[in-house]
Design a protein around this motif. Sequence first.
Motif, PDB file in Angstrom:
ATOM      1  N   THR A  96     -30.409 -30.656  94.301  1.00 51.68           N
ATOM      2  CA  THR A  96     -28.943 -30.726  94.269  1.00 51.68           C
ATOM      3  C   THR A  96     -28.447 -29.671  93.294  1.00 51.68           C
ATOM      4  O   THR A  96     -29.191 -29.187  92.430  1.00 51.68           O
ATOM      5  CB  THR A  96     -28.431 -32.100  93.791  1.00 51.68           C
ATOM      6  OG1 THR A  96     -28.806 -32.283  92.414  1.00 51.68           O
ATOM      7  CG2 THR A  96     -29.002 -33.243  94.636  1.00 51.68           C
ATOM      8  N   ASN A 145     -18.129 -21.945  95.767  1.00 52.60           N
ATOM      9  CA  ASN A 145     -17.429 -22.823  96.705  1.00 52.60           C
ATOM     10  C   ASN A 145     -17.545 -24.257  96.223  1.00 52.60           C
ATOM     11  O   ASN A 145     -18.447 -24.600  95.454  1.00 52.60           O
ATOM     12  CB  ASN A 145     -17.995 -22.680  98.132  1.00 52.60           C
ATOM     13  CG  ASN A 145     -19.490 -22.931  98.209  1.00 52.60           C
ATOM     14  OD1 ASN A 145     -20.283 -22.169  97.651  1.00 52.60           O
ATOM     15  ND2 ASN A 145     -19.884 -23.968  98.926  1.00 52.60           N
ATOM     16  N   LEU A 146     -16.622 -25.092  96.691  1.00 54.53           N
ATOM     17  CA  LEU A 146     -16.582 -26.495  96.287  1.00 54.53           C
ATOM     18  C   LEU A 146     -17.173 -27.428  97.334  1.00 54.53           C
ATOM     19  O   LEU A 146     -17.542 -28.561  97.014  1.00 54.53           O
ATOM     20  CB  LEU A 146     -15.137 -26.911  96.010  1.00 54.53           C
ATOM     21  CG  LEU A 146     -14.398 -26.137  94.917  1.00 54.53           C
ATOM     22  CD1 LEU A 146     -12.949 -26.601  94.826  1.00 54.53           C
ATOM     23  CD2 LEU A 146     -15.097 -26.299  93.576  1.00 54.53           C
ATOM     24  N   THR A 147     -17.229 -26.967  98.574  1.00 53.15           N
ATOM     25  CA  THR A 147     -17.703 -27.789  99.692  1.00 53.15           C
ATOM     26  C   THR A 147     -18.551 -26.917 100.622  1.00 53.15           C
ATOM     27  O   THR A 147     -18.423 -25.684 100.612  1.00 53.15           O
ATOM     28  CB  THR A 147     -16.521 -28.348 100.507  1.00 53.15           C
ATOM     29  OG1 THR A 147     -15.823 -27.245 101.123  1.00 53.15           O
ATOM     30  CG2 THR A 147     -15.555 -29.136  99.636  1.00 53.15           C
ATOM     31  N   PRO A 148     -19.415 -27.518 101.449  1.00 51.62           N
ATOM     32  CA  PRO A 148     -20.157 -26.714 102.424  1.00 51.62           C
ATOM     33  C   PRO A 148     -19.228 -25.959 103.378  1.00 51.62           C
ATOM     34  O   PRO A 148     -19.542 -24.836 103.812  1.00 51.62           O
ATOM     35  CB  PRO A 148     -20.996 -27.752 103.179  1.00 51.62           C
ATOM     36  CG  PRO A 148     -21.089 -28.917 102.263  1.00 51.62           C
ATOM     37  CD  PRO A 148     -19.805 -28.943 101.491  1.00 51.62           C
ATOM     38  N   GLU A 149     -18.092 -26.555 103.701  1.00 50.94           N
ATOM     39  CA  GLU A 149     -17.142 -25.919 104.618  1.00 50.94           C
ATOM     40  C   GLU A 149     -16.485 -24.687 103.994  1.00 50.94           C
ATOM     41  O   GLU A 149     -15.856 -23.891 104.705  1.00 50.94           O
ATOM     42  CB  GLU A 149     -16.058 -26.912 105.014  1.00 50.94           C
ATOM     43  CG  GLU A 149     -16.557 -28.100 105.827  1.00 50.94           C
ATOM     44  CD  GLU A 149     -17.317 -29.129 104.998  1.00 50.94           C
ATOM     45  OE1 GLU A 149     -18.175 -29.828 105.581  1.00 50.94           O
ATOM     46  OE2 GLU A 149     -17.073 -29.235 103.771  1.00 50.94           O
ATOM     47  N   GLY A 150     -16.656 -24.523 102.688  1.00 52.59           N
ATOM     48  CA  GLY A 150     -16.084 -23.369 102.019  1.00 52.59           C
ATOM     49  C   GLY A 150     -16.827 -22.072 102.269  1.00 52.59           C
ATOM     50  O   GLY A 150     -16.357 -21.004 101.890  1.00 52.59           O
ATOM     51  N   GLU A 158     -24.258 -29.255 100.667  1.00 53.82           N
ATOM     52  CA  GLU A 158     -23.626 -29.329  99.356  1.00 53.82           C
ATOM     53  C   GLU A 158     -22.897 -28.014  99.086  1.00 53.82           C
ATOM     54  O   GLU A 158     -23.110 -27.040  99.801  1.00 53.82           O
ATOM     55  CB  GLU A 158     -24.691 -29.576  98.274  1.00 53.82           C
ATOM     56  CG  GLU A 158     -25.295 -30.973  98.321  1.00 53.82           C
ATOM     57  CD  GLU A 158     -25.921 -31.356  96.987  1.00 53.82           C
ATOM     58  OE1 GLU A 158     -25.628 -30.714  95.955  1.00 53.82           O
ATOM     59  OE2 GLU A 158     -26.711 -32.297  96.979  1.00 53.82           O
ATOM     60  N   PRO A 159     -22.053 -27.979  98.041  1.00 56.94           N
ATOM     61  CA  PRO A 159     -21.722 -29.012  97.061  1.00 56.94           C
ATOM     62  C   PRO A 159     -20.581 -29.896  97.530  1.00 56.94           C
ATOM     63  O   PRO A 159     -19.976 -29.644  98.583  1.00 56.94           O
ATOM     64  CB  PRO A 159     -21.280 -28.183  95.854  1.00 56.94           C
ATOM     65  CG  PRO A 159     -20.600 -26.997  96.479  1.00 56.94           C
ATOM     66  CD  PRO A 159     -21.411 -26.692  97.719  1.00 56.94           C
ATOM     67  N   HIS A 160     -20.276 -30.898  96.729  1.00 55.23           N
ATOM     68  CA  HIS A 160     -19.102 -31.747  96.964  1.00 55.23           C
ATOM     69  C   HIS A 160     -18.417 -31.933  95.608  1.00 55.23           C
ATOM     70  O   HIS A 160     -18.626 -32.926  94.911  1.00 55.23           O
ATOM     71  CB  HIS A 160     -19.511 -33.085  97.571  1.00 55.23           C
ATOM     72  CG  HIS A 160     -20.130 -32.939  98.922  1.00 55.23           C
ATOM     73  ND1 HIS A 160     -19.395 -32.689 100.054  1.00 55.23           N
ATOM     74  CD2 HIS A 160     -21.429 -32.972  99.318  1.00 55.23           C
ATOM     75  CE1 HIS A 160     -20.201 -32.583 101.097  1.00 55.23           C
ATOM     76  NE2 HIS A 160     -21.445 -32.749 100.676  1.00 55.23           N
ATOM     77  N   GLY A 202     -14.900 -32.162  93.622  1.00 57.21           N
ATOM     78  CA  GLY A 202     -13.457 -32.351  93.727  1.00 57.21           C
ATOM     79  C   GLY A 202     -12.726 -31.322  92.880  1.00 57.21           C
ATOM     80  O   GLY A 202     -13.026 -31.158  91.701  1.00 57.21           O
ATOM     81  N   GLU A 247     -10.790 -21.671  99.373  1.00 54.74           N
ATOM     82  CA  GLU A 247     -11.708 -22.331  98.434  1.00 54.74           C
ATOM     83  C   GLU A 247     -11.675 -21.617  97.080  1.00 54.74           C
ATOM     84  O   GLU A 247     -11.642 -22.252  96.021  1.00 54.74           O
ATOM     85  CB  GLU A 247     -13.129 -22.309  99.010  1.00 54.74           C
ATOM     86  CG  GLU A 247     -14.044 -23.318  98.376  1.00 54.74           C
ATOM     87  CD  GLU A 247     -14.199 -24.585  99.193  1.00 54.74           C
ATOM     88  OE1 GLU A 247     -15.205 -25.269  99.011  1.00 54.74           O
ATOM     89  OE2 GLU A 247     -13.313 -24.901 100.015  1.00 54.74           O
TER      90      GLU A 247
END
Length: 302
Positions: A110, A162-167, A228-230, A232, A257
């Motif tokens: 992680t 990035n903050l999220t995988p979608e980023g 990852e990551p997640h 907030g 992002e």
Amino acid sequence: MAEKDRGPERPARRRRPPAPPAPHFPRPYARPATPPDRACAHVTPDGARIAAFVYGEDLAGTPVLMLHGNGEEHAIFGPVVDACVRAGHPVVALDSRAQGRSTRGSAPLTYELLAADAAGALEGLGLSPAHVLGFSDGAIEGLLLARDRPELVRSLVAVGANLTPEGVRDEDGWLESARASLEAWAAWWREGEGAALVRSGAVDPALLSPTPDEAAREAELLRLMEVEPHIGAASLAAVRCPTTVVAGEFDVIEPSETRAIFSAVPDARLVVLEGLGHSVPKQDPRALARILLETIAFAERR
């Protein structure tokens, strides 16, 4: 009429192995011209050995911790290491877990674990607090360190975080394709038809490029980026050190992002480098060194 003798049966034709996977971040880079004063390992509770390289150890300035991106090693910061040493700052550059000269250990992979590795190595060397430069995965780790271990971080330069995988933009499916290629290669030589060649001694897996173990490890690292990551964005309000958020104009990180990180960190500075993509340390290390030293100077004036 007697059936004609067909002779000995031919062995079944062996299928060809999958194509050897290409390195997923192959761009060349300049390694540090400065020789390290120390090359040592921080041993983690789960048995990983985190390779740490200290440059300019006897210099009087505040140390700089450098954290590289996925599938790389610390020397991608070569000219930036040299610039920091010339400016009077010792540099601690790590090979992240399962990358470079560092081993994997047994804990689930992680970004929080990688950040804990960095904190442990920095404290073990007795070189904290430090200014932190993180690129890509290393920038994610830097954000986590600045948020969760503020006593260790004097300033932060986060490049391509990035903050999220979608980023992460994956419009052509390059991430999944690269991971699948590595997994197929590892599986063919470990459990597939290639395993018989290994057992027979016809193929030494240690001579393959990549080896099955290397391919499996690289696939695991790419999987980390997929899941990852997640983080907030609101949690980054806890970051109190001077922070510069950096992205390339044509970065694979979604601009939204990057802006979310910049907006969330109090009093952060945003720098978008024209004409560059994601690999800022390789594409323009001089610009990165300038941004880093500016951030350090600002933090130390405070």
